[in-house]
Write a protein that holds these residues in place. Structure first.
Motif, PDB file in Angstrom:
ATOM      1  N   ASN A  93       4.027  43.199  28.917  1.00  0.00           N
ATOM      2  CA  ASN A  93       5.372  43.183  28.337  1.00  0.00           C
ATOM      3  C   ASN A  93       5.644  41.909  27.560  1.00  0.00           C
ATOM      4  OD1 ASN A  93       6.137  45.734  29.245  1.00  0.00           O
ATOM      5  ND2 ASN A  93       6.899  44.969  31.200  1.00  0.00           N
ATOM      6  N   ALA A  94       5.134  40.786  28.060  1.00  0.00           N
ATOM      7  CA  ALA A  94       5.283  39.512  27.345  1.00  0.00           C
ATOM      8  C   ALA A  94       4.670  39.619  25.950  1.00  0.00           C
ATOM      9  CB  ALA A  94       4.621  38.385  28.133  1.00  0.00           C
ATOM     10  N   LYS A  95       3.500  40.229  25.881  1.00  0.00           N
ATOM     11  CA  LYS A  95       2.815  40.405  24.590  1.00  0.00           C
ATOM     12  C   LYS A  95       3.610  41.328  23.674  1.00  0.00           C
ATOM     13  CE  LYS A  95      -1.704  41.418  22.587  1.00  0.00           C
ATOM     14  NZ  LYS A  95      -3.106  41.818  22.841  1.00  0.00           N
ATOM     15  N   LYS A  96       4.174  42.407  24.241  1.00  0.00           N
ATOM     16  CA  LYS A  96       4.991  43.346  23.450  1.00  0.00           C
ATOM     17  C   LYS A  96       6.182  42.638  22.820  1.00  0.00           C
ATOM     18  CE  LYS A  96       4.247  47.880  25.633  1.00  0.00           C
ATOM     19  NZ  LYS A  96       4.916  48.928  26.446  1.00  0.00           N
ATOM     20  N   TYR A  97       6.878  41.844  23.630  1.00  0.00           N
ATOM     21  CA  TYR A  97       8.034  41.110  23.112  1.00  0.00           C
ATOM     22  C   TYR A  97       7.608  40.099  22.049  1.00  0.00           C
ATOM     23  CZ  TYR A  97      10.961  42.899  26.974  1.00  0.00           C
ATOM     24  OH  TYR A  97      11.661  43.691  27.838  1.00  0.00           O
ATOM     25  N   ALA A  98       6.500  39.401  22.305  1.00  0.00           N
ATOM     26  CA  ALA A  98       6.014  38.385  21.357  1.00  0.00           C
ATOM     27  C   ALA A  98       5.676  39.013  20.005  1.00  0.00           C
ATOM     28  CB  ALA A  98       4.791  37.671  21.928  1.00  0.00           C
ATOM     29  N   GLU A  99       5.231  40.258  20.023  1.00  0.00           N
ATOM     30  CA  GLU A  99       4.886  40.951  18.779  1.00  0.00           C
ATOM     31  C   GLU A  99       6.116  41.268  17.938  1.00  0.00           C
ATOM     32  OE1 GLU A  99       2.708  44.264  20.301  1.00  0.00           O
ATOM     33  OE2 GLU A  99       0.794  43.165  20.382  1.00  0.00           O
ATOM     34  N   MET A 100       7.301  41.214  18.542  1.00  0.00           N
ATOM     35  CA  MET A 100       8.545  41.459  17.809  1.00  0.00           C
ATOM     36  C   MET A 100       8.927  40.267  16.935  1.00  0.00           C
ATOM     37  SD  MET A 100       9.456  44.490  18.559  1.00  0.00           S
ATOM     38  CE  MET A 100       7.700  44.890  18.683  1.00  0.00           C
ATOM     39  N   GLN A 101       8.342  39.109  17.227  1.00  0.00           N
ATOM     40  CA  GLN A 101       8.638  37.903  16.451  1.00  0.00           C
ATOM     41  C   GLN A 101       7.838  37.919  15.150  1.00  0.00           C
ATOM     42  OE1 GLN A 101       9.317  34.664  19.983  1.00  0.00           O
ATOM     43  NE2 GLN A 101       7.237  35.002  19.308  1.00  0.00           N
ATOM     44  N   LYS A 102       8.475  37.529  14.101  1.00  0.00           N
ATOM     45  CA  LYS A 102       7.767  37.445  12.824  1.00  0.00           C
ATOM     46  C   LYS A 102       6.897  36.196  12.807  1.00  0.00           C
ATOM     47  CE  LYS A 102      11.102  40.052  10.083  1.00  0.00           C
ATOM     48  NZ  LYS A 102      12.000  40.052   8.907  1.00  0.00           N
ATOM     49  N   LYS A 103       5.733  36.322  12.208  1.00  0.00           N
ATOM     50  CA  LYS A 103       4.830  35.179  12.117  1.00  0.00           C
ATOM     51  C   LYS A 103       5.474  34.073  11.296  1.00  0.00           C
ATOM     52  CE  LYS A 103       0.524  37.742  12.669  1.00  0.00           C
ATOM     53  NZ  LYS A 103      -0.765  38.133  12.068  1.00  0.00           N
ATOM     54  N   HIS A 104       5.174  32.839  11.672  1.00  0.00           N
ATOM     55  CA  HIS A 104       5.676  31.632  11.003  1.00  0.00           C
ATOM     56  C   HIS A 104       7.187  31.452  11.154  1.00  0.00           C
ATOM     57  CE1 HIS A 104       1.682  31.725   9.359  1.00  0.00           C
ATOM     58  NE2 HIS A 104       1.929  32.805   8.652  1.00  0.00           N
ATOM     59  N   GLU A 105       7.778  32.196  12.082  1.00  0.00           N
ATOM     60  CA  GLU A 105       9.210  32.042  12.363  1.00  0.00           C
ATOM     61  C   GLU A 105       9.457  30.678  12.974  1.00  0.00           C
ATOM     62  OE1 GLU A 105      12.757  33.232  11.796  1.00  0.00           O
ATOM     63  OE2 GLU A 105      11.455  34.981  11.930  1.00  0.00           O
ATOM     64  N   LYS A 106      10.450  29.947  12.477  1.00  0.00           N
ATOM     65  CA  LYS A 106      10.733  28.603  13.015  1.00  0.00           C
ATOM     66  C   LYS A 106      11.286  28.688  14.428  1.00  0.00           C
ATOM     67  CE  LYS A 106      11.434  26.047   8.728  1.00  0.00           C
ATOM     68  NZ  LYS A 106      12.389  25.224   7.921  1.00  0.00           N
ATOM     69  N   LYS A 134      -3.072  33.879  24.886  1.00  0.00           N
ATOM     70  CA  LYS A 134      -3.603  35.235  24.694  1.00  0.00           C
ATOM     71  C   LYS A 134      -2.498  36.243  24.376  1.00  0.00           C
ATOM     72  CE  LYS A 134      -7.658  34.737  27.699  1.00  0.00           C
ATOM     73  NZ  LYS A 134      -8.249  35.132  29.005  1.00  0.00           N
ATOM     74  N   SER A 135      -1.305  36.003  24.907  1.00  0.00           N
ATOM     75  CA  SER A 135      -0.184  36.948  24.720  1.00  0.00           C
ATOM     76  C   SER A 135       0.642  36.644  23.474  1.00  0.00           C
ATOM     77  CB  SER A 135       0.719  36.930  25.958  1.00  0.00           C
ATOM     78  OG  SER A 135      -0.014  37.260  27.118  1.00  0.00           O
ATOM     79  N   GLY A 136       0.324  35.570  22.779  1.00  0.00           N
ATOM     80  CA  GLY A 136       1.065  35.230  21.568  1.00  0.00           C
ATOM     81  C   GLY A 136       2.361  34.492  21.823  1.00  0.00           C
ATOM     82  N   ILE A 137       2.510  33.934  23.018  1.00  0.00           N
ATOM     83  CA  ILE A 137       3.712  33.159  23.362  1.00  0.00           C
ATOM     84  C   ILE A 137       3.585  31.752  22.777  1.00  0.00           C
ATOM     85  CG2 ILE A 137       5.142  32.260  25.252  1.00  0.00           C
ATOM     86  CD1 ILE A 137       5.100  35.309  25.155  1.00  0.00           C
ATOM     87  N   LYS A 138       4.631  31.294  22.114  1.00  0.00           N
ATOM     88  CA  LYS A 138       4.596  29.977  21.464  1.00  0.00           C
ATOM     89  C   LYS A 138       5.461  28.931  22.167  1.00  0.00           C
ATOM     90  CE  LYS A 138       2.129  31.624  18.039  1.00  0.00           C
ATOM     91  NZ  LYS A 138       0.703  31.255  17.887  1.00  0.00           N
ATOM     92  N   THR A 139       6.397  29.388  23.000  1.00  0.00           N
ATOM     93  CA  THR A 139       7.315  28.478  23.687  1.00  0.00           C
ATOM     94  C   THR A 139       7.288  28.748  25.185  1.00  0.00           C
ATOM     95  OG1 THR A 139       8.785  28.467  21.769  1.00  0.00           O
ATOM     96  CG2 THR A 139       9.692  27.635  23.820  1.00  0.00           C
ATOM     97  N   VAL A 140       7.208  27.680  25.982  1.00  0.00           N
ATOM     98  CA  VAL A 140       7.192  27.832  27.439  1.00  0.00           C
ATOM     99  C   VAL A 140       8.284  26.971  28.064  1.00  0.00           C
ATOM    100  CG1 VAL A 140       4.752  28.443  27.560  1.00  0.00           C
ATOM    101  CG2 VAL A 140       5.423  26.034  27.689  1.00  0.00           C
ATOM    102  N   VAL A 141       8.642  27.335  29.291  1.00  0.00           N
ATOM    103  CA  VAL A 141       9.725  26.668  30.008  1.00  0.00           C
ATOM    104  C   VAL A 141       9.197  26.133  31.339  1.00  0.00           C
ATOM    105  CG1 VAL A 141      11.971  27.013  31.122  1.00  0.00           C
ATOM    106  CG2 VAL A 141      11.468  28.154  28.947  1.00  0.00           C
ATOM    107  N   ALA A 142       9.607  24.940  31.713  1.00  0.00           N
ATOM    108  CA  ALA A 142       9.182  24.357  32.989  1.00  0.00           C
ATOM    109  C   ALA A 142      10.390  23.959  33.828  1.00  0.00           C
ATOM    110  CB  ALA A 142       8.305  23.123  32.745  1.00  0.00           C
ATOM    111  N   ASP A 143      10.292  24.190  35.136  1.00  0.00           N
ATOM    112  CA  ASP A 143      11.329  23.775  36.073  1.00  0.00           C
ATOM    113  C   ASP A 143      10.665  23.474  37.417  1.00  0.00           C
ATOM    114  OD1 ASP A 143      13.796  23.134  37.088  1.00  0.00           O
ATOM    115  OD2 ASP A 143      14.710  25.081  36.726  1.00  0.00           O
ATOM    116  N   ILE A 144      11.452  22.964  38.352  1.00  0.00           N
ATOM    117  CA  ILE A 144      10.979  22.678  39.705  1.00  0.00           C
ATOM    118  C   ILE A 144      11.889  23.409  40.681  1.00  0.00           C
ATOM    119  CG2 ILE A 144      10.398  20.879  41.390  1.00  0.00           C
ATOM    120  CD1 ILE A 144      10.408  18.881  39.013  1.00  0.00           C
ATOM    121  N   GLU A 145      11.306  23.973  41.720  1.00  0.00           N
ATOM    122  CA  GLU A 145      12.041  24.775  42.695  1.00  0.00           C
ATOM    123  C   GLU A 145      13.279  24.036  43.202  1.00  0.00           C
ATOM    124  OE1 GLU A 145      13.493  26.445  46.056  1.00  0.00           O
ATOM    125  OE2 GLU A 145      12.028  24.902  46.539  1.00  0.00           O
TER     126      GLU A 145
END
Length: 331
Positions: A222-235, A265-276
């Motif tokens: 599903n992550a890959k499916k959503y990532a495919e909705m983003q246009k390439k080179h989108e800021k 591998k899934s085409g994700i460009k942005t990640v989020v980090a937190d601590i429990e």
């Protein structure tokens, strides 16, 4: 505009929780949050004028330099000029904490999941319709969905449709990623909605240990499916995966490395980090310093994410730690 210390949620925000309404949802700072607008709320109509009067009370204290103890230490507090006279809402948070399709060990509902799954979720759609009808919503702020799994709520699709139609152009949905949502997909395509998918792992074994459901492959599909909705080179990037560091569970460097690989591998460009949060809350209550291994791990994550060419967004406890230790991965 008069300059004083306040925050955008106190001025123009509202958070719908499972059985009450607050000014905002943040509770990981020193003051602990919980500025109530309405306790024991069950979805009835709201008197918006009363809500604005309550906001004005807190804002007036801020003007006098009196910061509410519950807001102490919050990173949303900013000293600047505020538009005192305008009464509107442009920060909305839906935090139902009832229905979910995973069973995360760090969730505060985990101690009695069966009970929370049975709790009815009040209808919020009529209230939001009234907000728009009275023209009290102003675009330019942010709308967020969290607390359990928003995509499985009865009102979710209709709420997204209503929000998109009425000028909400900064919607964020925090999702388990287990159910694929056409509404989320539509929002991404229109460049008005971002989705933050809760991964917390890079391997099937650790995912199951945390989520207690065997949906690792479904999640990344599903992550890959959503990532495919983003246009390439989108800021602006509209799809993120989140990693909450849980001491003793997913705090090995190898797990973080695998998570980064899954994102690439899934085409994700942005990640989020937190601590429990409960771990950090206990530290604050006991006035303990951050353990050095956790500081080192956060630095490691920041560096590895940067090396991989990904953007890092720091959430709540991770942000506090990064600020305290003077390192940051935010771009």
């Amino acid at each position: 505009m008069r300059e004083y210390t306040s925050c955008h949620w106190l001025q123009h925000g509202i958070s719908f929780e499972n059985d009450h309404i607050e000014m905002c949802c943040l509770c990981c700072h020193k003051g602990g949050g919980r500025l109530y607008i309405k306790e024991n709320y069950e979805g009835k109509g709201l008197n918006w004028e009363d809500i604005f009067k309550l906001k004005e009370k807190f804002v007036e204290e801020n003007r006098q330099g009196i910061i509410n103890p519950k807001c102490e230490g919050c990173f949303n507090l900013v000293k600047r000029g505020w538009d005192d006279d305008e009464k509107y809402i442009n920060y909305l948070h839906f935090n139902h904490w009832t229905h979910c399709n995973s069973d995360c060990i760090y969730c505060y509902t985990a101690w009695d999941k069966q009970n929370y799954q049975k709790k009815p979720h009040y209808k919020v759609l009529p209230v939001i319709k009234e907000l728009f009808k009275q023209k009290l919503f102003k675009s330019g702020g942010e709308v967020t969905f969290a607390g359990g799994e928003p995509a499985i709520l009865d009102e979710f699709d209709e709420l997204i449709k209503l929000l998109l139609k009425n000028g909400a152009d900064r919607i964020t949905v925090h999702s388990s990623g287990i159910k694929h949502s056409k509404s989320i997909e539509k929002g991404i395509k229109e460049k008005k909605l971002s989705v933050c998918l809760s991964a917390d792992s890079g391997s099937r074994e650790t995912y199951y240990k945390i989520k207690r459901v065997d949906k690792f492959d479904v999640f990344w599909k599903n992550a890959k499916k959503y990532a495919e909705m983003q246009k390439k080179h989108e800021k602006k990037i509209y799809v993120e995966t989140k990693y909450i560091l849980i001491p003793g569970v997913n705090t090995k460097k190898e797990e973080i490395d695998k998570w980064i690989e899954c994102n690439i591998k899934s085409g994700i460009k942005t990640v989020v980090a937190d601590i429990e949060n409960e771990f950090c809350k206990e530290q604050r209550l006991k006035n303990q310093e951050r353990p050095q291994y956790l500081v080192d791990l956060c630095k490691y994550m920041t560096e590895k994410v940067k090396e991989a060419g990904l953007d890092l967004i720091e959430y709540n406890n991770f942000k506090y730690l990064a600020d305290e230790c003077r390192f940051s991965g935010v771009k």
